[in-house]
Structure formats: C-alpha cells, structure tokens
Motif scaffolding. Sequence first.
Motif, PDB file in Angstrom:
ATOM      1  N   ILE A 191     -10.140  -2.256  -1.285  1.00 31.95           N
ATOM      2  CA  ILE A 191     -10.164  -0.929  -0.694  1.00 31.95           C
ATOM      3  C   ILE A 191     -10.285  -1.010   0.822  1.00 31.95           C
ATOM      4  CG2 ILE A 191     -12.666  -0.715  -0.979  1.00 31.95           C
ATOM      5  CD1 ILE A 191     -10.066   2.135  -1.282  1.00 31.95           C
ATOM      6  N   MET A 250      -2.110   8.143   5.177  1.00 25.93           N
ATOM      7  CA  MET A 250      -1.265   7.301   4.349  1.00 25.93           C
ATOM      8  C   MET A 250       0.047   8.022   4.014  1.00 25.93           C
ATOM      9  SD  MET A 250      -2.644   5.024   1.159  1.00 25.93           S
ATOM     10  CE  MET A 250      -3.561   6.443   0.564  1.00 25.93           C
ATOM     11  N   SER A 288      -5.770   9.200  -4.453  1.00 28.04           N
ATOM     12  CA  SER A 288      -6.989   8.672  -3.839  1.00 28.04           C
ATOM     13  C   SER A 288      -6.716   7.310  -3.236  1.00 28.04           C
ATOM     14  CB  SER A 288      -8.119   8.560  -4.869  1.00 28.04           C
ATOM     15  OG  SER A 288      -7.877   7.505  -5.780  1.00 28.04           O
ATOM     16  N   THR A 289      -7.435   6.993  -2.179  1.00 31.27           N
ATOM     17  CA  THR A 289      -7.271   5.688  -1.540  1.00 31.27           C
ATOM     18  C   THR A 289      -7.672   4.569  -2.496  1.00 31.27           C
ATOM     19  OG1 THR A 289      -9.458   5.966  -0.551  1.00 31.27           O
ATOM     20  CG2 THR A 289      -7.558   6.560   0.807  1.00 31.27           C
ATOM     21  N   ARG A 290      -8.682   4.802  -3.344  1.00 33.66           N
ATOM     22  CA  ARG A 290      -9.108   3.775  -4.292  1.00 33.66           C
ATOM     23  C   ARG A 290      -8.006   3.482  -5.307  1.00 33.66           C
ATOM     24  NH1 ARG A 290     -13.488   1.218  -5.123  1.00 33.66           N
ATOM     25  NH2 ARG A 290     -14.625   2.553  -3.656  1.00 33.66           N
ATOM     26  N   VAL A 299      -7.011  -0.922   2.645  1.00 37.15           N
ATOM     27  CA  VAL A 299      -6.431   0.408   2.847  1.00 37.15           C
ATOM     28  C   VAL A 299      -7.059   1.062   4.070  1.00 37.15           C
ATOM     29  CG1 VAL A 299      -6.130   2.705   1.856  1.00 37.15           C
ATOM     30  CG2 VAL A 299      -5.917   0.684   0.398  1.00 37.15           C
ATOM     31  N   TYR A 300      -8.389   0.979   4.161  1.00 45.47           N
ATOM     32  CA  TYR A 300      -9.079   1.612   5.292  1.00 45.47           C
ATOM     33  C   TYR A 300      -8.831   0.881   6.605  1.00 45.47           C
ATOM     34  CZ  TYR A 300     -11.447   4.768   2.110  1.00 45.47           C
ATOM     35  OH  TYR A 300     -11.712   5.739   1.183  1.00 45.47           O
ATOM     36  N   ILE A 305       0.841  -1.206   0.000  1.00 44.77           N
ATOM     37  CA  ILE A 305       0.000   0.000   0.000  1.00 44.77           C
ATOM     38  C   ILE A 305       0.873   1.252   0.000  1.00 44.77           C
ATOM     39  CG2 ILE A 305      -1.609   1.360   1.399  1.00 44.77           C
ATOM     40  CD1 ILE A 305      -2.866  -1.351   2.256  1.00 44.77           C
ATOM     41  N   ASN A 361      -7.696   8.063   5.768  1.00 43.80           N
ATOM     42  CA  ASN A 361      -7.695   8.955   4.606  1.00 43.80           C
ATOM     43  C   ASN A 361      -6.288   9.015   4.018  1.00 43.80           C
ATOM     44  OD1 ASN A 361      -6.185  10.873   6.268  1.00 43.80           O
ATOM     45  ND2 ASN A 361      -8.148  11.311   7.248  1.00 43.80           N
ATOM     46  N   LYS A 362      -6.163   9.736   2.915  1.00 47.69           N
ATOM     47  CA  LYS A 362      -4.871   9.785   2.225  1.00 47.69           C
ATOM     48  C   LYS A 362      -3.830  10.555   3.024  1.00 47.69           C
ATOM     49  CE  LYS A 362      -5.756  13.816  -0.761  1.00 47.69           C
ATOM     50  NZ  LYS A 362      -5.834  14.266  -2.180  1.00 47.69           N
ATOM     51  N   VAL A 365      -4.843   3.889  -4.866  1.00 48.55           N
ATOM     52  CA  VAL A 365      -3.771   3.198  -4.144  1.00 48.55           C
ATOM     53  C   VAL A 365      -4.112   1.718  -4.003  1.00 48.55           C
ATOM     54  CG1 VAL A 365      -2.626   2.953  -1.908  1.00 48.55           C
ATOM     55  CG2 VAL A 365      -2.923   5.225  -2.925  1.00 48.55           C
ATOM     56  N   CYS A 406       1.277   4.080  -2.862  1.00 53.45           N
ATOM     57  CA  CYS A 406       1.086   5.492  -2.521  1.00 53.45           C
ATOM     58  C   CYS A 406       2.259   6.324  -3.024  1.00 53.45           C
ATOM     59  CB  CYS A 406       0.917   5.634  -1.015  1.00 53.45           C
ATOM     60  SG  CYS A 406       0.812   7.351  -0.433  1.00 53.45           S
TER      61      CYS A 406
END
Length: 205
Positions: A55, A68, A43-45, A58-59, A26, A64-65, A47, A30
Amino acid sequence: MRAVSHTPSLRRAPVQRRSAERLARILDACAGLLDEVGYDDLSTRAVAERAGVPIGSVYRFFSNKRQMADALAERNLERFTDRVTDRLTVTGDRGWRHAMDVVLDTYLDMKRTAPGFSLVDFGNQIPVGARRAEPNHRVADRLTAMLSGYLGRPADDDLRRTFLVAVETADALVDLAFRVAPEGDEKVIAELRALLRAYLARVLD
C-alpha cells in the motif's frame, strides 16, 4: 504502451524502470477496478492488492484515489495521442476528413475496450457525473499540436478554437450515444460524424 512517466497528479515521478513499471501496474489495477466496482467503491488498498504492491507504493505516487484517477486520465490522453499519431503515420496524408475519422474512431475504440475509460476517459467524468472544461481544453491543445502539420495549417488560436468546438460537440454526442446503447448507438454516432464534417468543412476546406 507507455506508462505515465511524469504528470501533475503524481506525488513523485518514477525515476528507475522498476518504479515506472510499478506505477503502470497500479494504474492498470485502478482501471480494472473502476470497471468492476465504480469510482465510489474504488480504494487505494484494493488497487494495491490488485497490482501486487505494498500500500505504501500506492501512496508513494498518490495521496488519494482522485489523484490516481487523474493520472489514469492523463495516461489515457497519452495513449490516445500515440494511437492517432501511429494510425495517421501508417495511412499517410489523406486529408482532414480521414484525420477526423481516425481521431473519432480511436476515441470510440478506447471508449469500448480500454479498461476504466468509460468512467474516466480524459478526466471529464471525475468524479463520475461531473463535467469539467479543463480536460477538453487539453484534448484540443493536443489535437492542435498533433494535427496542424498534417493539415498544413498554423497551430494558432483559430485552429485551437476549431478543435475545442469539435471536441466539446463530440464529447456531448458520444455521451448521448453511450447512454442510448452500451456500445454506442451507431445512428447517433453517424449524426455526430456528419455534424463534425459539416462544421470542419467550413473551417478547413
């Protein structure tokens, strides 16, 4: 290179090896996307897609980004510290001037080659264009702990203040060097090296 195993930016620290490897993917994704699209369009998506994970993975680690990017900055500091330590171990005790060159050259090398580093480094550029004091304090703390034994000096407030002044100075002039030239203007970097040597000589000689 080790991944971030525990950092304040994480919602949950990885426990198993598979989880740690997923976190590393991840953060790698990023970093690559930061170079390609910048922080604003990160965006997290995207990434998750680049990392090849759901997804939800990531969460699991980040809300949030920004978190990250903070975790990436913390991983950068760990990797920087490891590289400096390894290089000083290989070269042996050659005095503070050599140690200073290793620290500066390692930072410049990461600035030029490490994915995402030019936008994030140790956190000073998050969000892009902002300047915060805290990351440089962390770098000064790390250098104090790492180099005090090498220099044969106590890791006290005086040494920490010396490194903080040096880090703040280097941060400003490296920023200038990379604004003048994409790979860092060598003449500005030479001025920085001379300035650091003159300042540190007064304190460390």
